[in-house]
Structures are given as structure tokens and as C-alpha cells.
Design a protein around this motif. Structure first.
Motif, short mmCIF file in Angstrom:
data_model
loop_
_atom_site.label_atom_id
_atom_site.label_comp_id
_atom_site.label_asym_id
_atom_site.label_seq_id
_atom_site.Cartn_x
_atom_site.Cartn_y
_atom_site.Cartn_z
N HIS A 340 0.79 -1.44 0.18
CA HIS A 340 -0.58 -0.03 -0.22
C HIS A 340 1.33 1.46 -0.11
O HIS A 340 0.94 2.16 -0.90
N LYS A 341 1.78 1.27 0.96
CA LYS A 341 3.31 2.36 0.68
C LYS A 341 3.29 2.52 -0.77
O LYS A 341 3.46 3.73 -1.10
N LYS A 342 3.45 1.69 -1.17
CA LYS A 342 4.42 1.38 -2.36
C LYS A 342 3.61 2.46 -3.86
O LYS A 342 4.10 3.09 -4.74
N ASN A 344 0.98 3.92 -2.73
CA ASN A 344 1.16 5.42 -2.30
C ASN A 344 -0.33 5.41 -1.55
O ASN A 344 -1.50 6.49 -2.01
N ASP A 346 -3.52 4.38 1.24
CA ASP A 346 -3.69 3.95 3.33
C ASP A 346 -4.59 2.43 2.84
O ASP A 346 -3.40 2.01 4.16
#
Ligand SMILES: Cc1ncc(COP(=O)(O)O)c(C=O)c1O
Length: 374
Positions: A340-342, A344, A346
Motif C-alpha cells: 500500500h505504501k508503494k 501511495n 492507505d
């Protein structure tokens, strides 16, 4: 009556009646402990557990003594770390590699070692534009964690090739496969993949909770990390007592096994062979969602799961709204924070069908989503 639609198979499957019947029948008519008793009934339970083990072994093309029953994928993935770090040859100077596809249960046990100063360094394999592990980014490490199918993107990795390349970099690398999602959708062949360890949970393929499988390729090579009843063939007394361990699987299965759940797992595996994978429903839902402007699909059309986000709507709000229509889908970070971070974002929304779902369910879900996003 109001319809209830469960489309969260990737979180946990609804149970087929045959699995429930197998467990109830065992509890009502054949229950005894395994690996301990010598009465006829206990012998019968031993045979049932042995048969279940053979079914699991055939299912992933392993040998029965390479199959260790655990309480689930998380248990298996943690046990691998504990087994490896308990070996006399383990060095705190070791290194490991993960990828951003990993579920928390595959990666956190290793990162925890790092935080405790019990392993030297973590590497993160790169992903290509399709979010598959770039084989040329696989580093020379001691341990490699491979998520065979992402629980967010549903993309399957070429595990055989990843293992092959990792061994080119380091012939002694130990490869650990998280097959918790892959197992429901694709055939696992541990001999072909040639991985060292592989884990999955029973409840994600229709078995009960509390049972999972840990495959260990060189099971006889490793010393166990967990001790108790049923694993020792002889205690030799002296000043300091010593023991002779049984060979695998017994040496890795200290304590009473989740017998009822193992019986259910055998039935669930047999049932899984009758499922067409729900491709027609997944395909329909995917196509319909792709027509909605505000829906941003994260998965590819061939993925067995569908993940998406909606412009201008938080995933948790969507979960509440869709839940009010008695539809159960997964929303949040899916215990897969890194992907999810990758991306971008939440969190995401995930729809995953199981054998109980019908086209009627799929149409109801689409109609409801259209009503929510309009
Ligand atoms: C890819 C993946 N690995 C591991 C797990 C952990 O499985 P369990 O909670 O059954 O131990 C999950 C569960 O969602 C998963 O999707």
C-alpha cells in the motif's frame, strides 16, 4: 429475506457442509488423541491423521514426512524463523531479503530479529512494473522470503525461477514461501519449485481455523525449536538427561495436534478440486467495476481477487456503506502495509469470491456499489 453476500474468501472461506460433517462425525464417533494411545480407536485416529497428511502431501507434491501441521500460515512462518535461528550453524551475521508484496506475517518475524540484533541486514527485492519480483534484483542473502501470491494484487510469482536465481547468487540460500493466498488458486509443486520451506493456512481453502501446513524440504536436517510430548522416542537418563527424537514429522509436532481441524482440512482439500476458481464471477465483477469512472482497479483482469479504491471515498467509509447492504468484502491495509505504501494509498477494497458465490451475488454486489458511488 435480506440477502447476505460473503465475498471475502481471501480473508477466510465459508465452510462447505462436507467439512462440517467430517469434523462432527470425527468428534461424535471416532475421537481419541493421536500418536499416544494403543487402543484400537486411538490407532484409527493415527491412521486418519496419516491419511490426511498423505492428502496434504499429494496436494503440494511433497512427501508425508515433509508435512508439519501447524495452527496456520502465521504460525508456520514464525516457526520457520524460530527453527532456523535455533540451528547450531545459525549466525547473527546472516542476511535476509523480503519484497513489498509480503504480508505482515511473512516479514515481521524477520524484521523483529533485526530489531533484536539477531540478524545483520535486511534487503528488499525490487518489483517490476507489474509488481512482480525482479529476479535481477535478488541479492546474495542467507534467507529469502517469497510471497507466492499477493493478498492485495493477486499476482502470482514465478517461485521456481526466483528460487533458481537466488541459488545462483548463493547456493546455500534458504527460501521460504508464503503460499497463504496462492494455495486457493494455483497448483503448488514444491518439488518443481525446490523451495526449502512453504506455509499456508487451512481456513483459506475451506478448512477450519486452527490448522495450517508447514512444508520442510530437508525435514530431517533441522533440529526442532519446540519441545513436548509425542516427539521423543527415548529419554536416556544420566547426570543430564538426553533424548532421542523421532524423525519428521513427529519431531516438529510436540503436543496434541488440532485433530478435528486436520480431518476437516483433508475434506477441504478434496472439495477444492471440485471448484472452478470462480473465474466467471470474478471476471464479471472486474468488467463491471472497470466501467465505473470513480473506481480505480489495482488488480489485473486475470487476478483471482479484485482490489480497488474509489476516488473521493475512504475505503473504511465504503466498507461501512457496503456492509449496510449485508455485503462482506475486505477493506483496509490487508496486513500488507508495504504494497500500500508503494501504491501511495492507505488501504484498499478487496473482493474475493468462493465456491458458495453465485452470479446473483455478483450482480447484487455490482448494483450496490453503483448505488454507493453514484
Ligand atoms: C499472503 C498472506 N500470508 C499470510 C497470511 C496469514 O494467514 P493466517 O492469518 O491464516 O495465519 C495471510 C492472511 O491473510 C495472507 O494473505
Amino acid at each position: 429475506m435480506k440477502k447476505f453476500v460473503y465475498m471475502d474468501a481471501s480473508a477466510s472461506w465459508l465452510k462447505n457442509q462436507s467439512v462440517i460433517d467430517a469434523e462432527v462425525d470425527f468428534l461424535a464417533n471416532s475421537y481419541a488423541n493421536a500418536g499416544r494411545g494403543i487402543c484400537a480407536r486411538a490407532g484409527l485416529v493415527d491412521k486418519k491423521i496419516m491419511d490426511a497428511r498423505k492428502t496434504v502431501a499429494e496436494f503440494i507434491n511433497a512427501e508425508p514426512n515433509q508435512i508439519i501441521f501447524t495452527s496456520g500460515a502465521t504460525d508456520g512462518l514464525n516457526r520457520v524463523v524460530n527453527i532456523l535461528t535455533s540451528q547450531p550453524w545459525y549466525r547473527e551475521m546472516s542476511t535476509f531479503a523480503v519484497s513489498d508484496l509480503d504480508h505482515h506475517s511473512a516479514r515481521l518475524p524477520w524484521e523483529n530479529l533485526l530489531h533484536e540484533g539477531k540478524i545483520r541486514q535486511e534487503f528488499v527485492c525490487e518489483l517490476d512494473e507489474d509488481f512482480n519480483i525482479k529476479t535481477d534484483s535478488i541479492p546474495n542473502v542467507d534467507f529469502l522470503i517469497i510471497t507466492a501470491m499477493s493478498n492485495v494484487l493477486g499476482n502470482k510469482q514465478n517461485v521456481k525461477e526466483i528460487v533458481r536465481v537466488a541459488r545462483e547468487k548463493n547456493p546455500n540460500v534458504i527460501t521460504i514461501v508464503d503460499a497463504a493466498q496462492y494455495v486457493a488458486h494455483e497448483k503448488i509443486d514444491v518439488k518443481d519449485w525446490n523451495c526449502d520451506f512453504l506455509c499456508f493456512s487451512g481456513h483459506k481453502i475451506g478448512a477450519d481455523t486452527g490448522v495450517g501446513v508447514l512444508y520442510i524440504r530437508d525435514a530431517d536436517k533441522y533440529y526442532p525449536e519446540k519441545f513436548g510430548g509425542g516427539m521423543v522416542s527415548k529419554v536416556i537418563s544420566g547426570e543430564e538427561s538426553r533424548w532421542i527424537l523421532y524423525s519428521s514429522p513427529e519431531k516438529f509436532e510436540a503436543g496434541t495436534l488440532p485433530l478435528t481441524q486436520i480431518i476437516g482440512l483433508e475434506t477441504a482439500i478434496k472439495e477444492l478440486k471440485n471448484w472452478n476458481g470462480g473465474k466467471d464471477l470474478t471476471n464479471y465483477i472486474y468488467q463491471e467495476l472497470s466501467k465505473i469512472n470513480s473506481v480505480k482497479l489495482l488488480t489485473k483482469p486475470d487476478s483471482p481477487i479484485i482490489s480497488f479504491v474509489i476516488d473521493g471515498m475512504h475505503v473504511l467509509d465504503f466498507g461501512v456503506l457496503v456492509g449496510a447492504h449485508d455485503i462482506c468484502v475486505r477493506v483496509g491495509n490487508m496486513c500488507a502495509s508495504w504494497i500500500h505504501k508503494k501504491l501511495n494509498i492507505d488501504g484498499s477494497i478487496r473482493i474475493s469470491v468462493g465456491p458458495w458465490n453465485t452470479m446473483d451475488d455478483a450482480e447484487y454486489v455490482i448494483e450496490t456499489i453503483k448505488g454507493i458511488v453514484k
